[in-house]
Write an enzyme that holds these catalytic residues in place. Structure first.
Site, PDB file in Angstrom:
ATOM      1  N   THR A 176      43.243  19.701  50.064  1.00 44.42           N
ATOM      2  CA  THR A 176      43.087  21.504  50.467  1.00 44.42           C
ATOM      3  C   THR A 176      44.595  21.787  50.759  1.00 44.42           C
ATOM      4  O   THR A 176      45.019  21.386  52.508  1.00 44.42           O
ATOM      5  CB  THR A 176      42.262  21.943  50.533  1.00 44.42           C
ATOM      6  OG1 THR A 176      41.323  21.275  50.655  1.00 44.42           O
ATOM      7  CG2 THR A 176      42.099  23.295  51.368  1.00 44.42           C
TER       8      THR A 176
ATOM      9  N   LYS B  43      38.993  27.201  45.548  1.00 44.21           N
ATOM     10  CA  LYS B  43      38.422  26.280  46.508  1.00 44.21           C
ATOM     11  C   LYS B  43      38.451  27.148  47.932  1.00 44.21           C
ATOM     12  O   LYS B  43      37.269  27.483  48.676  1.00 44.21           O
ATOM     13  CB  LYS B  43      39.829  25.173  46.912  1.00 44.21           C
ATOM     14  CG  LYS B  43      38.992  24.750  48.601  1.00 44.21           C
ATOM     15  CD  LYS B  43      38.338  23.854  48.156  1.00 44.21           C
ATOM     16  CE  LYS B  43      38.224  23.547  49.653  1.00 44.21           C
ATOM     17  NZ  LYS B  43      37.046  22.157  49.746  1.00 44.21           N
TER      18      LYS B  43
ATOM     19  N   LYS C 212      39.900  26.040  59.074  1.00 40.25           N
ATOM     20  CA  LYS C 212      41.390  25.585  57.992  1.00 40.25           C
ATOM     21  C   LYS C 212      41.355  25.997  56.670  1.00 40.25           C
ATOM     22  O   LYS C 212      42.361  27.119  55.732  1.00 40.25           O
ATOM     23  CB  LYS C 212      41.305  24.446  57.912  1.00 40.25           C
ATOM     24  CG  LYS C 212      42.346  23.986  56.635  1.00 40.25           C
ATOM     25  CD  LYS C 212      42.674  22.177  56.133  1.00 40.25           C
ATOM     26  CE  LYS C 212      43.956  22.040  55.181  1.00 40.25           C
ATOM     27  NZ  LYS C 212      44.126  20.595  54.276  1.00 40.25           N
TER      28      LYS C 212
HETATM   29  P1  NAD Z   1      42.278  12.716  57.189  1.00 39.41           P
HETATM   30  O1  NAD Z   1      43.140  13.600  58.042  1.00 39.41           O
HETATM   31  O2  NAD Z   1      41.188  11.632  57.261  1.00 39.41           O
HETATM   32  O3  NAD Z   1      43.194  11.867  56.357  1.00 39.41           O
HETATM   33  C1  NAD Z   1      44.894  12.503  56.188  1.00 39.41           C
HETATM   34  C2  NAD Z   1      45.874  11.176  55.989  1.00 39.41           C
HETATM   35  O4  NAD Z   1      46.676  11.667  55.420  1.00 39.41           O
HETATM   36  C3  NAD Z   1      45.229  10.369  56.578  1.00 39.41           C
HETATM   37  O5  NAD Z   1      45.211   8.837  57.200  1.00 39.41           O
HETATM   38  C4  NAD Z   1      46.946  10.382  57.575  1.00 39.41           C
HETATM   39  O6  NAD Z   1      47.720   9.104  58.127  1.00 39.41           O
HETATM   40  C5  NAD Z   1      47.581  10.501  56.002  1.00 39.41           C
HETATM   41  N1  NAD Z   1      49.160  11.362  55.780  1.00 39.41           N
HETATM   42  C6  NAD Z   1      49.898  12.325  56.753  1.00 39.41           C
HETATM   43  N2  NAD Z   1      51.084  12.175  56.736  1.00 39.41           N
HETATM   44  C7  NAD Z   1      51.009  11.722  55.610  1.00 39.41           C
HETATM   45  C8  NAD Z   1      51.981  10.832  54.952  1.00 39.41           C
HETATM   46  N3  NAD Z   1      53.346  11.895  55.258  1.00 39.41           N
HETATM   47  N4  NAD Z   1      51.993  10.135  53.995  1.00 39.41           N
HETATM   48  C9  NAD Z   1      51.100   9.314  53.907  1.00 39.41           C
HETATM   49  N5  NAD Z   1      50.060   9.591  53.910  1.00 39.41           N
HETATM   50  C10 NAD Z   1      49.902  10.167  55.331  1.00 39.41           C
HETATM   51  O7  NAD Z   1      42.163  13.806  56.197  1.00 39.41           O
HETATM   52  P2  NAD Z   1      40.561  14.064  54.493  1.00 39.41           P
HETATM   53  O8  NAD Z   1      39.356  14.430  55.763  1.00 39.41           O
HETATM   54  O9  NAD Z   1      41.245  12.714  54.674  1.00 39.41           O
HETATM   55  O10 NAD Z   1      41.578  15.456  54.148  1.00 39.41           O
HETATM   56  C11 NAD Z   1      42.211  15.425  53.210  1.00 39.41           C
HETATM   57  C12 NAD Z   1      42.555  16.279  52.182  1.00 39.41           C
HETATM   58  O11 NAD Z   1      40.954  16.729  52.305  1.00 39.41           O
HETATM   59  C13 NAD Z   1      42.773  17.394  53.364  1.00 39.41           C
HETATM   60  O12 NAD Z   1      43.015  18.152  52.986  1.00 39.41           O
HETATM   61  C14 NAD Z   1      41.236  18.484  53.482  1.00 39.41           C
HETATM   62  O13 NAD Z   1      41.472  20.200  53.535  1.00 39.41           O
HETATM   63  C15 NAD Z   1      40.521  18.280  52.215  1.00 39.41           C
HETATM   64  N6  NAD Z   1      39.486  17.899  52.010  1.00 39.41           N
HETATM   65  C16 NAD Z   1      38.706  17.424  53.290  1.00 39.41           C
HETATM   66  C17 NAD Z   1      37.335  17.389  53.105  1.00 39.41           C
HETATM   67  C18 NAD Z   1      36.439  16.547  54.502  1.00 39.41           C
HETATM   68  O14 NAD Z   1      35.162  16.667  54.242  1.00 39.41           O
HETATM   69  N7  NAD Z   1      36.671  15.796  55.384  1.00 39.41           N
HETATM   70  C19 NAD Z   1      36.205  18.222  52.458  1.00 39.41           C
HETATM   71  C20 NAD Z   1      37.162  18.370  50.845  1.00 39.41           C
HETATM   72  C21 NAD Z   1      38.251  18.531  51.181  1.00 39.41           C
END
Ligand code: NAD
Length: 293
Positions: free
Chosen positions: A87, A162, A237
């Site tokens: 997102t 979204k 966010k």
């Molecule tokens: P998260 O923080 O658990 O995962 C993100 C991952 O990206 C982390 O493991 C981090 O180490 C990695 N990362 C950061 N920079 C990086 C890079 N340069 N190269 C490689 N890896 C890198 O977050 P999440 O909960 O998995 O969410 C991911 C996305 O999905 C976000 O944009 C969030 O808004 C969206 N989202 C999350 C949810 C939820 O319920 N968690 C629901 C819908 C959407």
């Protein structure tokens, strides 16, 4: 397919696992050094992406997405599809499409709803933006990781859908919480309020499916000590992204702006890590934000 997956966090790890289980060859990379069973660990984002049939990113924000795309797009195989499921702000999504397009890659912005549970169960909903050809190329992977994929329009349309949806959700949840808090003060039984509202013109997802009052309505995070679910900071966010987009597009979103302010105060005042529906105890316990004290 030979797939690269970058960002193996709370969402990415279960998504990549479903792709591997479905028989695809997957290479994953995360800066945190996360390893996922059944998934080959790549040493860098470039290594995860170079020459693959499809590359999926699931990253925290638009700035990180753009820097990862700067890194991986040059090694993308012409005709392959780059799918960003993070997102992010609409402008970053469009910049990512533009970069991919210049290198002859197909690209889709495809944020999801359904949360961690949906990611694990393979029941996410994808909201996609990009060309029809790109959407069709990504579709078989959406079908593995999710149960629904909507093609919303051109580049950035998935992110736009979204944040519009989640702006409605944030506003409606606050409205529902305010109504239950007011009902309490008026000595109205919460179950009675639910029975009326859920079958009246106030009905909405925040009442009918995800009621913020414990013990009322279908099972929801309120019945589970407000453990997320959908964490308050993730709602914040998305609301802030809606305000960023509204500012850039000169759109009037006064309720979205107020919802952002209220969720920001909630997150800073102990709401971080709680479900976004915990706005109800926040309102009732602290008399916060009534605007008429
Ligand atoms: P998260 O923080 O658990 O995962 C993100 C991952 O990206 C982390 O493991 C981090 O180490 C990695 N990362 C950061 N920079 C990086 C890079 N340069 N190269 C490689 N890896 C890198 O977050 P999440 O909960 O998995 O969410 C991911 C996305 O999905 C976000 O944009 C969030 O808004 C969206 N989202 C999350 C949810 C939820 O319920 N968690 C629901 C819908 C959407």
């Amino acid at each position: 397919m030979d797939i690269g997956f970058i960002g193996l966090g709370n969402m990415g790890a279960p998504m990549v696992q479903n792709l591997a289980k479905a028989g695809h060859r997957v290479a994953g990379f995360d800066v945190a050094g996360v390893a996922v069973e059944g998934v080959e660990s790549a040493g860098s984002a470039k290594e995860a992406a170079n020459g693959r049939d499809a590359v999926i990113t699931m990253l925290p924000n638009g700035a990180i997405l753009q820097s990862v795309y700067d890194d991986i797009v040059p090694g993308g195989r012409a005709g392959s599809v780059f799918i960003d499921c993070s997102t992010v702000d609409v402008e970053s999504a469009r910049a990512a499409h533009e970069l991919a397009g210049k290198s002859g890659l197909l690209s889709v912005d495809a944020p999801v709803s359904g949360g961690i549970g949906g990611a694990a169960a393979g029941t996410l909903t994808f909201m996609a933006g990009g060309s029809r050809q790109s959407f069709d190329a990504a579709r078989p992977l959406f079908d593995i990781m999710g149960q629904k994929a909507a093609h919303c329009g051109g580049p950035g349309a998935g992110q736009a859908a979204k944040i519009c949806n989640n702006m409605i959700l944030g506003i409606s949840m606050i409205g529902v919480c305010e109504a239950f808090a007011l009902g309490d003060k008026l000595e109205l039984d919460r179950q009675k309020l639910f029975d009326v509202v859920s079958t009246s013109s106030g009905s909405c997802w925040s009442v009918n499916t995800y009621c913020p009052a414990p013990g009322v309505g279908p099972d929801s995070p309120a019945d589970n000590g407000y453990r997320p679910g959908f964490a308050a900071e993730l709602m914040l966010k998305d609301l802030l992204l809606s305000q960023q987009a509204a500012g850039a597009a000169d759109a009037a979103t006064p309720m979205g702006a107020l919802a952002s302010t209220l969720y920001k105060a909630f997150v800073e005042d102990g709401g971080k890590g709680q479900d976004f529906s915990a706005m109800l105890p926040h309102l009732t316990q602290r008399g916060f934000g009534s605007g008429n004290e």
